[in-house]
Design a protein around this motif. Structure first.
Motif, short mmCIF file in Angstrom:
data_model
loop_
_atom_site.label_atom_id
_atom_site.label_comp_id
_atom_site.label_asym_id
_atom_site.label_seq_id
_atom_site.Cartn_x
_atom_site.Cartn_y
_atom_site.Cartn_z
N UNK A 33 2.03 10.55 15.24
CA UNK A 33 2.74 10.19 16.46
C UNK A 33 2.10 10.81 17.69
N UNK A 34 1.81 12.11 17.63
CA UNK A 34 1.40 12.86 18.82
C UNK A 34 0.03 13.50 18.64
N UNK A 35 -0.58 13.84 19.77
CA UNK A 35 -1.76 14.68 19.75
C UNK A 35 -1.38 16.02 19.11
N UNK A 36 -2.10 16.42 18.12
CA UNK A 36 -1.97 17.62 17.28
C UNK A 36 -1.31 17.34 15.94
N UNK A 37 -0.61 16.20 15.80
CA UNK A 37 0.02 15.90 14.51
C UNK A 37 -1.01 15.76 13.40
N UNK A 38 -2.13 15.14 13.69
CA UNK A 38 -3.14 14.90 12.66
C UNK A 38 -3.64 16.21 12.07
N UNK A 39 -3.93 17.16 12.95
CA UNK A 39 -4.50 18.43 12.51
C UNK A 39 -3.49 19.26 11.73
N UNK A 40 -2.21 19.11 12.05
CA UNK A 40 -1.18 19.89 11.38
C UNK A 40 -0.70 19.23 10.09
N UNK A 41 -0.76 17.91 10.00
CA UNK A 41 -0.22 17.26 8.80
C UNK A 41 -1.30 16.75 7.86
N UNK A 42 -2.49 16.49 8.35
CA UNK A 42 -3.54 15.87 7.53
C UNK A 42 -4.77 16.75 7.43
N UNK A 43 -4.55 18.07 7.48
CA UNK A 43 -5.69 18.99 7.44
C UNK A 43 -6.47 18.85 6.14
N UNK A 44 -5.80 18.51 5.04
CA UNK A 44 -6.53 18.32 3.78
C UNK A 44 -7.66 17.31 3.97
N UNK A 45 -7.35 16.18 4.60
CA UNK A 45 -8.36 15.15 4.79
C UNK A 45 -9.47 15.57 5.72
N UNK A 46 -9.11 16.23 6.82
CA UNK A 46 -10.12 16.68 7.78
C UNK A 46 -11.07 17.66 7.13
N UNK A 47 -10.52 18.63 6.40
CA UNK A 47 -11.34 19.68 5.80
C UNK A 47 -12.15 19.16 4.62
N UNK A 48 -11.62 18.18 3.90
CA UNK A 48 -12.36 17.56 2.79
C UNK A 48 -13.58 16.82 3.31
N UNK A 49 -13.43 16.16 4.43
CA UNK A 49 -14.52 15.32 4.96
C UNK A 49 -15.54 16.11 5.76
N UNK A 50 -15.17 17.27 6.26
CA UNK A 50 -16.06 18.04 7.13
C UNK A 50 -17.36 18.38 6.40
N UNK A 51 -18.48 18.01 6.98
CA UNK A 51 -19.81 18.27 6.44
C UNK A 51 -20.08 17.57 5.11
N UNK A 52 -19.23 16.60 4.74
CA UNK A 52 -19.47 15.83 3.51
C UNK A 52 -20.22 14.55 3.88
N UNK A 53 -21.22 14.20 3.10
CA UNK A 53 -22.05 13.04 3.43
C UNK A 53 -21.42 11.72 2.99
N UNK A 54 -20.47 11.79 2.08
CA UNK A 54 -19.89 10.56 1.54
C UNK A 54 -18.40 10.42 1.85
N UNK A 55 -17.88 11.26 2.73
CA UNK A 55 -16.47 11.20 3.11
C UNK A 55 -16.36 11.33 4.62
N UNK A 56 -15.49 10.51 5.22
CA UNK A 56 -15.31 10.52 6.67
C UNK A 56 -13.83 10.39 7.01
N UNK A 57 -13.41 11.17 8.00
CA UNK A 57 -12.02 11.17 8.46
C UNK A 57 -11.91 10.42 9.78
#
Length: 283
Positions: A33-57
């Motif tokens: 809904x809001x700016x900051x919601x993604x980082x607080x609720x979907x951090x698993x996805x962000x951190x999984x994709x960070x620096x991964x060559x085959x995963x993108x958030x």
């Protein structure tokens, strides 16, 4: 490529991609809904994709953020100034987290919560039809924030409308303005945010308009995730340092006849049964 309803909708794409390519390679998508919601609720996805060559958030933020509380250094900001500030904070987080794309649809909260959310749903359908994500993170039905629930409802409607194009492997409702520790253990979807702790902390600190404006979400979210990890099982060591709980929302997409009320009441009834049985055991 995208014909979004709001002229001031904002799209940020990682420099190595054009928008179409960024959406095509996205494996993890979050709609908040809001700016900051993604980082607080979907951090698993962000951190999984960070620096991964085959995963993108990729992140989608639906509302414009103009109605947020403000004190301290932002106490004199008007709604338009707050909107621009929060938009830039979200862009900063996307750049730090190396998101494939960050789309801000720029709807007022009242528009999404009103009777005509069709433009927002249409925008989401249009974006979803350009993608094949494996995981989608949404708000969850028991959240107590009206805008979170309205955006989640719009997202489910969009996913139902686009399911002939693609159905993700996982569609997960995430903790926000209500936790999910009350779910039956078998129904909890664990979302491990223990990877890249320094990055996680840096992402949560990008939203100074909220932190200095009177809401320490950065501390609260990490506290919740640490509590989830520790209080899950009283008889075994913690399985991670930072664990968020999710709820599987895929049944709502697979079966459009399943109402949101019946879906969440089914889980609440399990909680009632669990509490009742434990009390009766020792009565």
């Amino acid at each position: 490529m995208l014909n979004l309803h709001n002229e001031k909708a904002d799209i940020l794409v990682i420099p190595k991609f054009e928008l179409r390519k960024a959406l095509q390679v996205t494996t993890h998508l979050a709609i908040g809904a809001h700016q900051d919601d993604l980082e607080f609720m979907a951090s698993e996805g962000i951190l999984t994709c960070f620096d991964a060559h085959d995963k993108w958030f990729t992140g989608i933020t639906v509302t414009d953020g103009r109605g947020s509380p403000r004190i301290g250094p932002y106490s004199n900001y008007n709604d338009e100034q707050m909107r621009e500030l929060r938009r830039q904070e979200q862009r900063n987080a996307a750049e730090i987290g190396q998101y494939a794309a960050q789309i801000q649809l720029d709807y007022k909260s009242s528009e999404v919560k009103g009777s005509n959310r069709k433009p927002a749903v249409d925008d989401l359908v249009q974006i979803l039809k350009e993608m094949h994500p494996r995981t989608i993170y949404l708000h969850q039905p028991a959240d107590k924030h009206d805008t979170h629930v309205a955006v989640m409802m719009a997202s489910i409607e969009a996913l139902r409308s686009s399911k002939d194009h693609h159905i993700p492997d996982r569609i997960i409702g995430c903790e926000g303005w209500r936790g999910l520790d009350w779910l039956a253990d078998d129904d909890k979807v664990p979302l491990d945010s223990s990877k890249h702790p320094a990055l996680f902390q840096k992402l949560t600190q990008q939203f100074d308009s909220q932190i200095s404006g009177g809401k320490r979400y950065d501390l609260a979210v990490q506290g919740r995730l640490r509590a989830n990890a520790t209080f899950f099982d009283s008889y075994s060591p913690d399985q991670g340092e930072l664990i968020a709980w999710g709820i599987d929302l895929k049944p709502l997409v697979l079966d459009p006849s399943l109402s949101m009320e019946n879906f969440i009441f089914g889980h609440l009834n399990q909680l009632t049964q669990d509490v009742t049985e434990r009390i009766r055991k020792f009565s």
